[in-house]
Scaffold this motif. Structure first.
Motif, mmCIF file in Angstrom:
data_model
loop_
_atom_site.group_PDB
_atom_site.id
_atom_site.type_symbol
_atom_site.label_atom_id
_atom_site.label_comp_id
_atom_site.label_asym_id
_atom_site.label_seq_id
_atom_site.Cartn_x
_atom_site.Cartn_y
_atom_site.Cartn_z
ATOM 1 N N ARG A 95 0.818 -1.221 0.000
ATOM 2 C CA ARG A 95 0.000 0.000 0.000
ATOM 3 C C ARG A 95 0.845 1.262 0.000
ATOM 4 O O ARG A 95 0.323 2.351 -0.056
ATOM 5 C CB ARG A 95 -0.962 -0.012 1.203
ATOM 6 C CG ARG A 95 -2.103 -0.980 0.975
ATOM 7 C CD ARG A 95 -3.029 -1.033 2.158
ATOM 8 N NE ARG A 95 -2.416 -1.696 3.301
ATOM 9 C CZ ARG A 95 -3.003 -1.798 4.500
ATOM 10 N NH1 ARG A 95 -4.187 -1.283 4.698
ATOM 11 N NH2 ARG A 95 -2.396 -2.432 5.484
ATOM 12 N N ARG A 200 -10.664 9.403 2.980
ATOM 13 C CA ARG A 200 -10.118 9.163 4.321
ATOM 14 C C ARG A 200 -10.004 10.501 5.038
ATOM 15 O O ARG A 200 -9.083 11.263 4.749
ATOM 16 C CB ARG A 200 -8.754 8.467 4.224
ATOM 17 C CG ARG A 200 -8.865 7.021 3.691
ATOM 18 C CD ARG A 200 -7.717 6.181 4.179
ATOM 19 N NE ARG A 200 -7.773 4.799 3.693
ATOM 20 C CZ ARG A 200 -8.323 3.801 4.375
ATOM 21 N NH1 ARG A 200 -8.906 4.026 5.534
ATOM 22 N NH2 ARG A 200 -8.299 2.569 3.888
ATOM 23 N N ASP A 224 -12.932 -6.387 -1.525
ATOM 24 C CA ASP A 224 -11.749 -5.551 -1.276
ATOM 25 C C ASP A 224 -10.504 -6.438 -1.280
ATOM 26 O O ASP A 224 -10.607 -7.666 -1.164
ATOM 27 C CB ASP A 224 -11.882 -4.809 0.066
ATOM 28 C CG ASP A 224 -11.150 -3.467 0.046
ATOM 29 O OD1 ASP A 224 -10.372 -3.226 -0.897
ATOM 30 O OD2 ASP A 224 -11.335 -2.670 0.977
ATOM 31 N N ILE A 226 -7.840 -5.866 0.924
ATOM 32 C CA ILE A 226 -7.305 -5.977 2.291
ATOM 33 C C ILE A 226 -8.377 -5.558 3.299
ATOM 34 O O ILE A 226 -9.076 -4.560 3.082
ATOM 35 C CB ILE A 226 -6.081 -5.041 2.439
ATOM 36 C CG1 ILE A 226 -4.949 -5.480 1.503
ATOM 37 C CG2 ILE A 226 -5.598 -4.976 3.884
ATOM 38 C CD1 ILE A 226 -3.825 -4.468 1.361
ATOM 39 N N THR A 229 -8.154 -2.201 9.316
ATOM 40 C CA THR A 229 -8.953 -1.847 10.502
ATOM 41 C C THR A 229 -10.408 -2.272 10.319
ATOM 42 O O THR A 229 -11.166 -2.319 11.288
ATOM 43 C CB THR A 229 -8.944 -0.322 10.719
ATOM 44 O OG1 THR A 229 -9.582 0.293 9.589
ATOM 45 C CG2 THR A 229 -7.541 0.206 10.861
ATOM 46 N N GLY A 231 -12.423 -0.424 8.641
ATOM 47 C CA GLY A 231 -13.154 0.834 8.473
ATOM 48 C C GLY A 231 -13.807 0.965 7.094
ATOM 49 O O GLY A 231 -14.961 1.393 6.981
ATOM 50 N N THR A 232 -13.086 0.581 6.053
ATOM 51 C CA THR A 232 -13.620 0.694 4.688
ATOM 52 C C THR A 232 -14.903 -0.129 4.552
ATOM 53 O O THR A 232 -15.915 0.344 4.029
ATOM 54 C CB THR A 232 -12.561 0.176 3.672
ATOM 55 O OG1 THR A 232 -11.412 1.005 3.771
ATOM 56 C CG2 THR A 232 -13.091 0.158 2.246
HETATM 57 C C1 R5P Z 1 -7.118 0.602 0.320
HETATM 58 O O1 R5P Z 1 -6.803 1.230 -0.645
HETATM 59 C C2 R5P Z 1 -7.288 -0.885 0.326
HETATM 60 O O2 R5P Z 1 -7.718 -1.381 -0.906
HETATM 61 C C3 R5P Z 1 -8.235 -1.306 1.410
HETATM 62 O O3 R5P Z 1 -9.523 -0.773 1.127
HETATM 63 C C4 R5P Z 1 -7.775 -0.806 2.734
HETATM 64 O O4 R5P Z 1 -6.458 -1.149 2.965
HETATM 65 C C5 R5P Z 1 -8.650 -1.336 3.850
HETATM 66 O O5 R5P Z 1 -8.212 -0.777 5.048
HETATM 67 P P1 R5P Z 1 -9.189 -0.619 6.281
HETATM 68 O O6 R5P Z 1 -9.754 -1.981 6.579
HETATM 69 O O7 R5P Z 1 -8.297 -0.123 7.380
HETATM 70 O O8 R5P Z 1 -10.230 0.380 5.912
#
Ligand code: R5P
Length: 302
Positions: A95, A200, A224, A226, A229, A231-232
């Motif tokens: 990332r 963000r 997605d 990843i 957290t 949050g996304t």
């Molecule tokens: C971001 O660009 C990635 O594709 C994921 O959406 C992100 O890493 C997810 O992170 P989190 O679970 O913290 O929102």
């Protein structure tokens, strides 16, 4: 040609499974930690003239995982391996693949350059964060999608919805997952895909802009790469439920699941969570795990 499969510490179960499925030896290693914190990793198995498959995600702690991997690769190289195929199912630092603010390093490119020094024959990763990361490498680099795993999973739990295109929507929670979401949509009988706009407001916080996509009474699958957290996915699923979605399911290739991710499991908006085992951690109740081993084994079917 004889094959042998290794991991150092990150994907031991996967290495065992791949070795079993291929009917080949699982490589033995020796790790020593010295008083000053230095580490030594070497193969205890004979690798001479063998096809060596090394599986090691550079997940947290990424520095340790990366360094022990480099040492094992050096040991294998010196042992006279015929070919070395390096699988990095989850690629740590992926990332940090661009400069977002002044003076930032492109850490992902630095890691790629370091891995090039290992001089393996091929590096393979799964659903890497950005497709252009391959260009950081001199070594041949393959980014394999995990779509087939999720396709089979959803076919087994959502067959009726998949057969009626009006009932199902695949959702990309931001523009980065657009291609991934389309791959899954295509695999699930050309299910329609929508993209949400994420922003963000602060580091590690995710929010979404309003969307005019029609998801009323539909089953939504958010895709997605990843879950960190969470949050996304929490924000995206709330938006979809507020817009009248019948149910929201989420899938992600890599379960980083760091700080605050417990909130995700408690979220009432999410009906189902599925991830791959690219990062081997203690399994969390309420999350379904799909094994990446068949995707690795596929590469060695004659
Ligand atoms: C971001 O660009 C990635 O594709 C994921 O959406 C992100 O890493 C997810 O992170 P989190 O679970 O913290 O929102």
């Amino acid at each position: 040609m004889e094959k042998i499969v290794f991991s150092v510490s990150a994907n031991k179960k996967c290495a065992k499974e791949v070795a079993n499925l291929l009917g080949c030896e699982e490589g033995k290693i020796q790790i020593n930690h010295f008083q000053d914190g230095e580490v030594m990793v070497k193969t205890k198995s004979d690798v001479k003239d063998k096809i060596v498959i090394v599986i090691q995600s550079t997940s947290s702690p990424a520095h340790e995982k990366l360094f022990e991997l480099l040492l094992l690769l050096d040991s294998i190289k010196r042992g006279g391996a015929y070919k070395i195929y390096l699988y990095i199912p989850y690629f740590g630092y992926s990332r940090q693949e661009r400069v977002s603010f002044k003076n930032e390093p492109i850490s992902c490119e630095v890691v790629a350059r370091i891995l090039d020094t290992a001089k393996v024959d091929k590096i393979i990763s799964f659903d890497i964060h950005h497709k252009d990361i391959k260009d950081f490498f001199k070594t041949e680099f393959i980014n394999k999608p995990t779509t087939s795993l999720f396709k089979n999973y959803y076919e087994s739990i959502l067959n009726d919805e998949i057969n009626d295109k009006n009932n199902i929507v695949i959702v990309s929670p931001d523009h980065g997952s657009n291609e991934r979401a389309h791959l899954l949509g295509d695999a699930l009988k050309n299910a329609p895909v929508i993209i949400l706009d994420k922003y963000r407001p602060a580091p590690n916080k995710a929010e979404h802009l309003k969307s005019d996509a029609d998801v009323k009474d539909k089953t939504c699958i958010i895709v997605d790469d990843i879950i960190d957290t969470g949050g996304t996915l929490i924000s995206a699923s709330k938006l979809l439920k507020d817009k009248g979605a019948k149910k929201v399911l989420i899938c992600a290739s890599h379960a980083v699941l760091s700080k605050n991710s417990k909130k995700l499991l408690k979220s009432k908006q999410i009906a189902d969570i599925v991830v791959t085992n690219s990062i081997e951690k203690r399994k969390i109740k309420g999350i379904n795990y799909l094994s990446i081993s068949p995707l690795i084994v596929d590469d060695f079917k004659d």
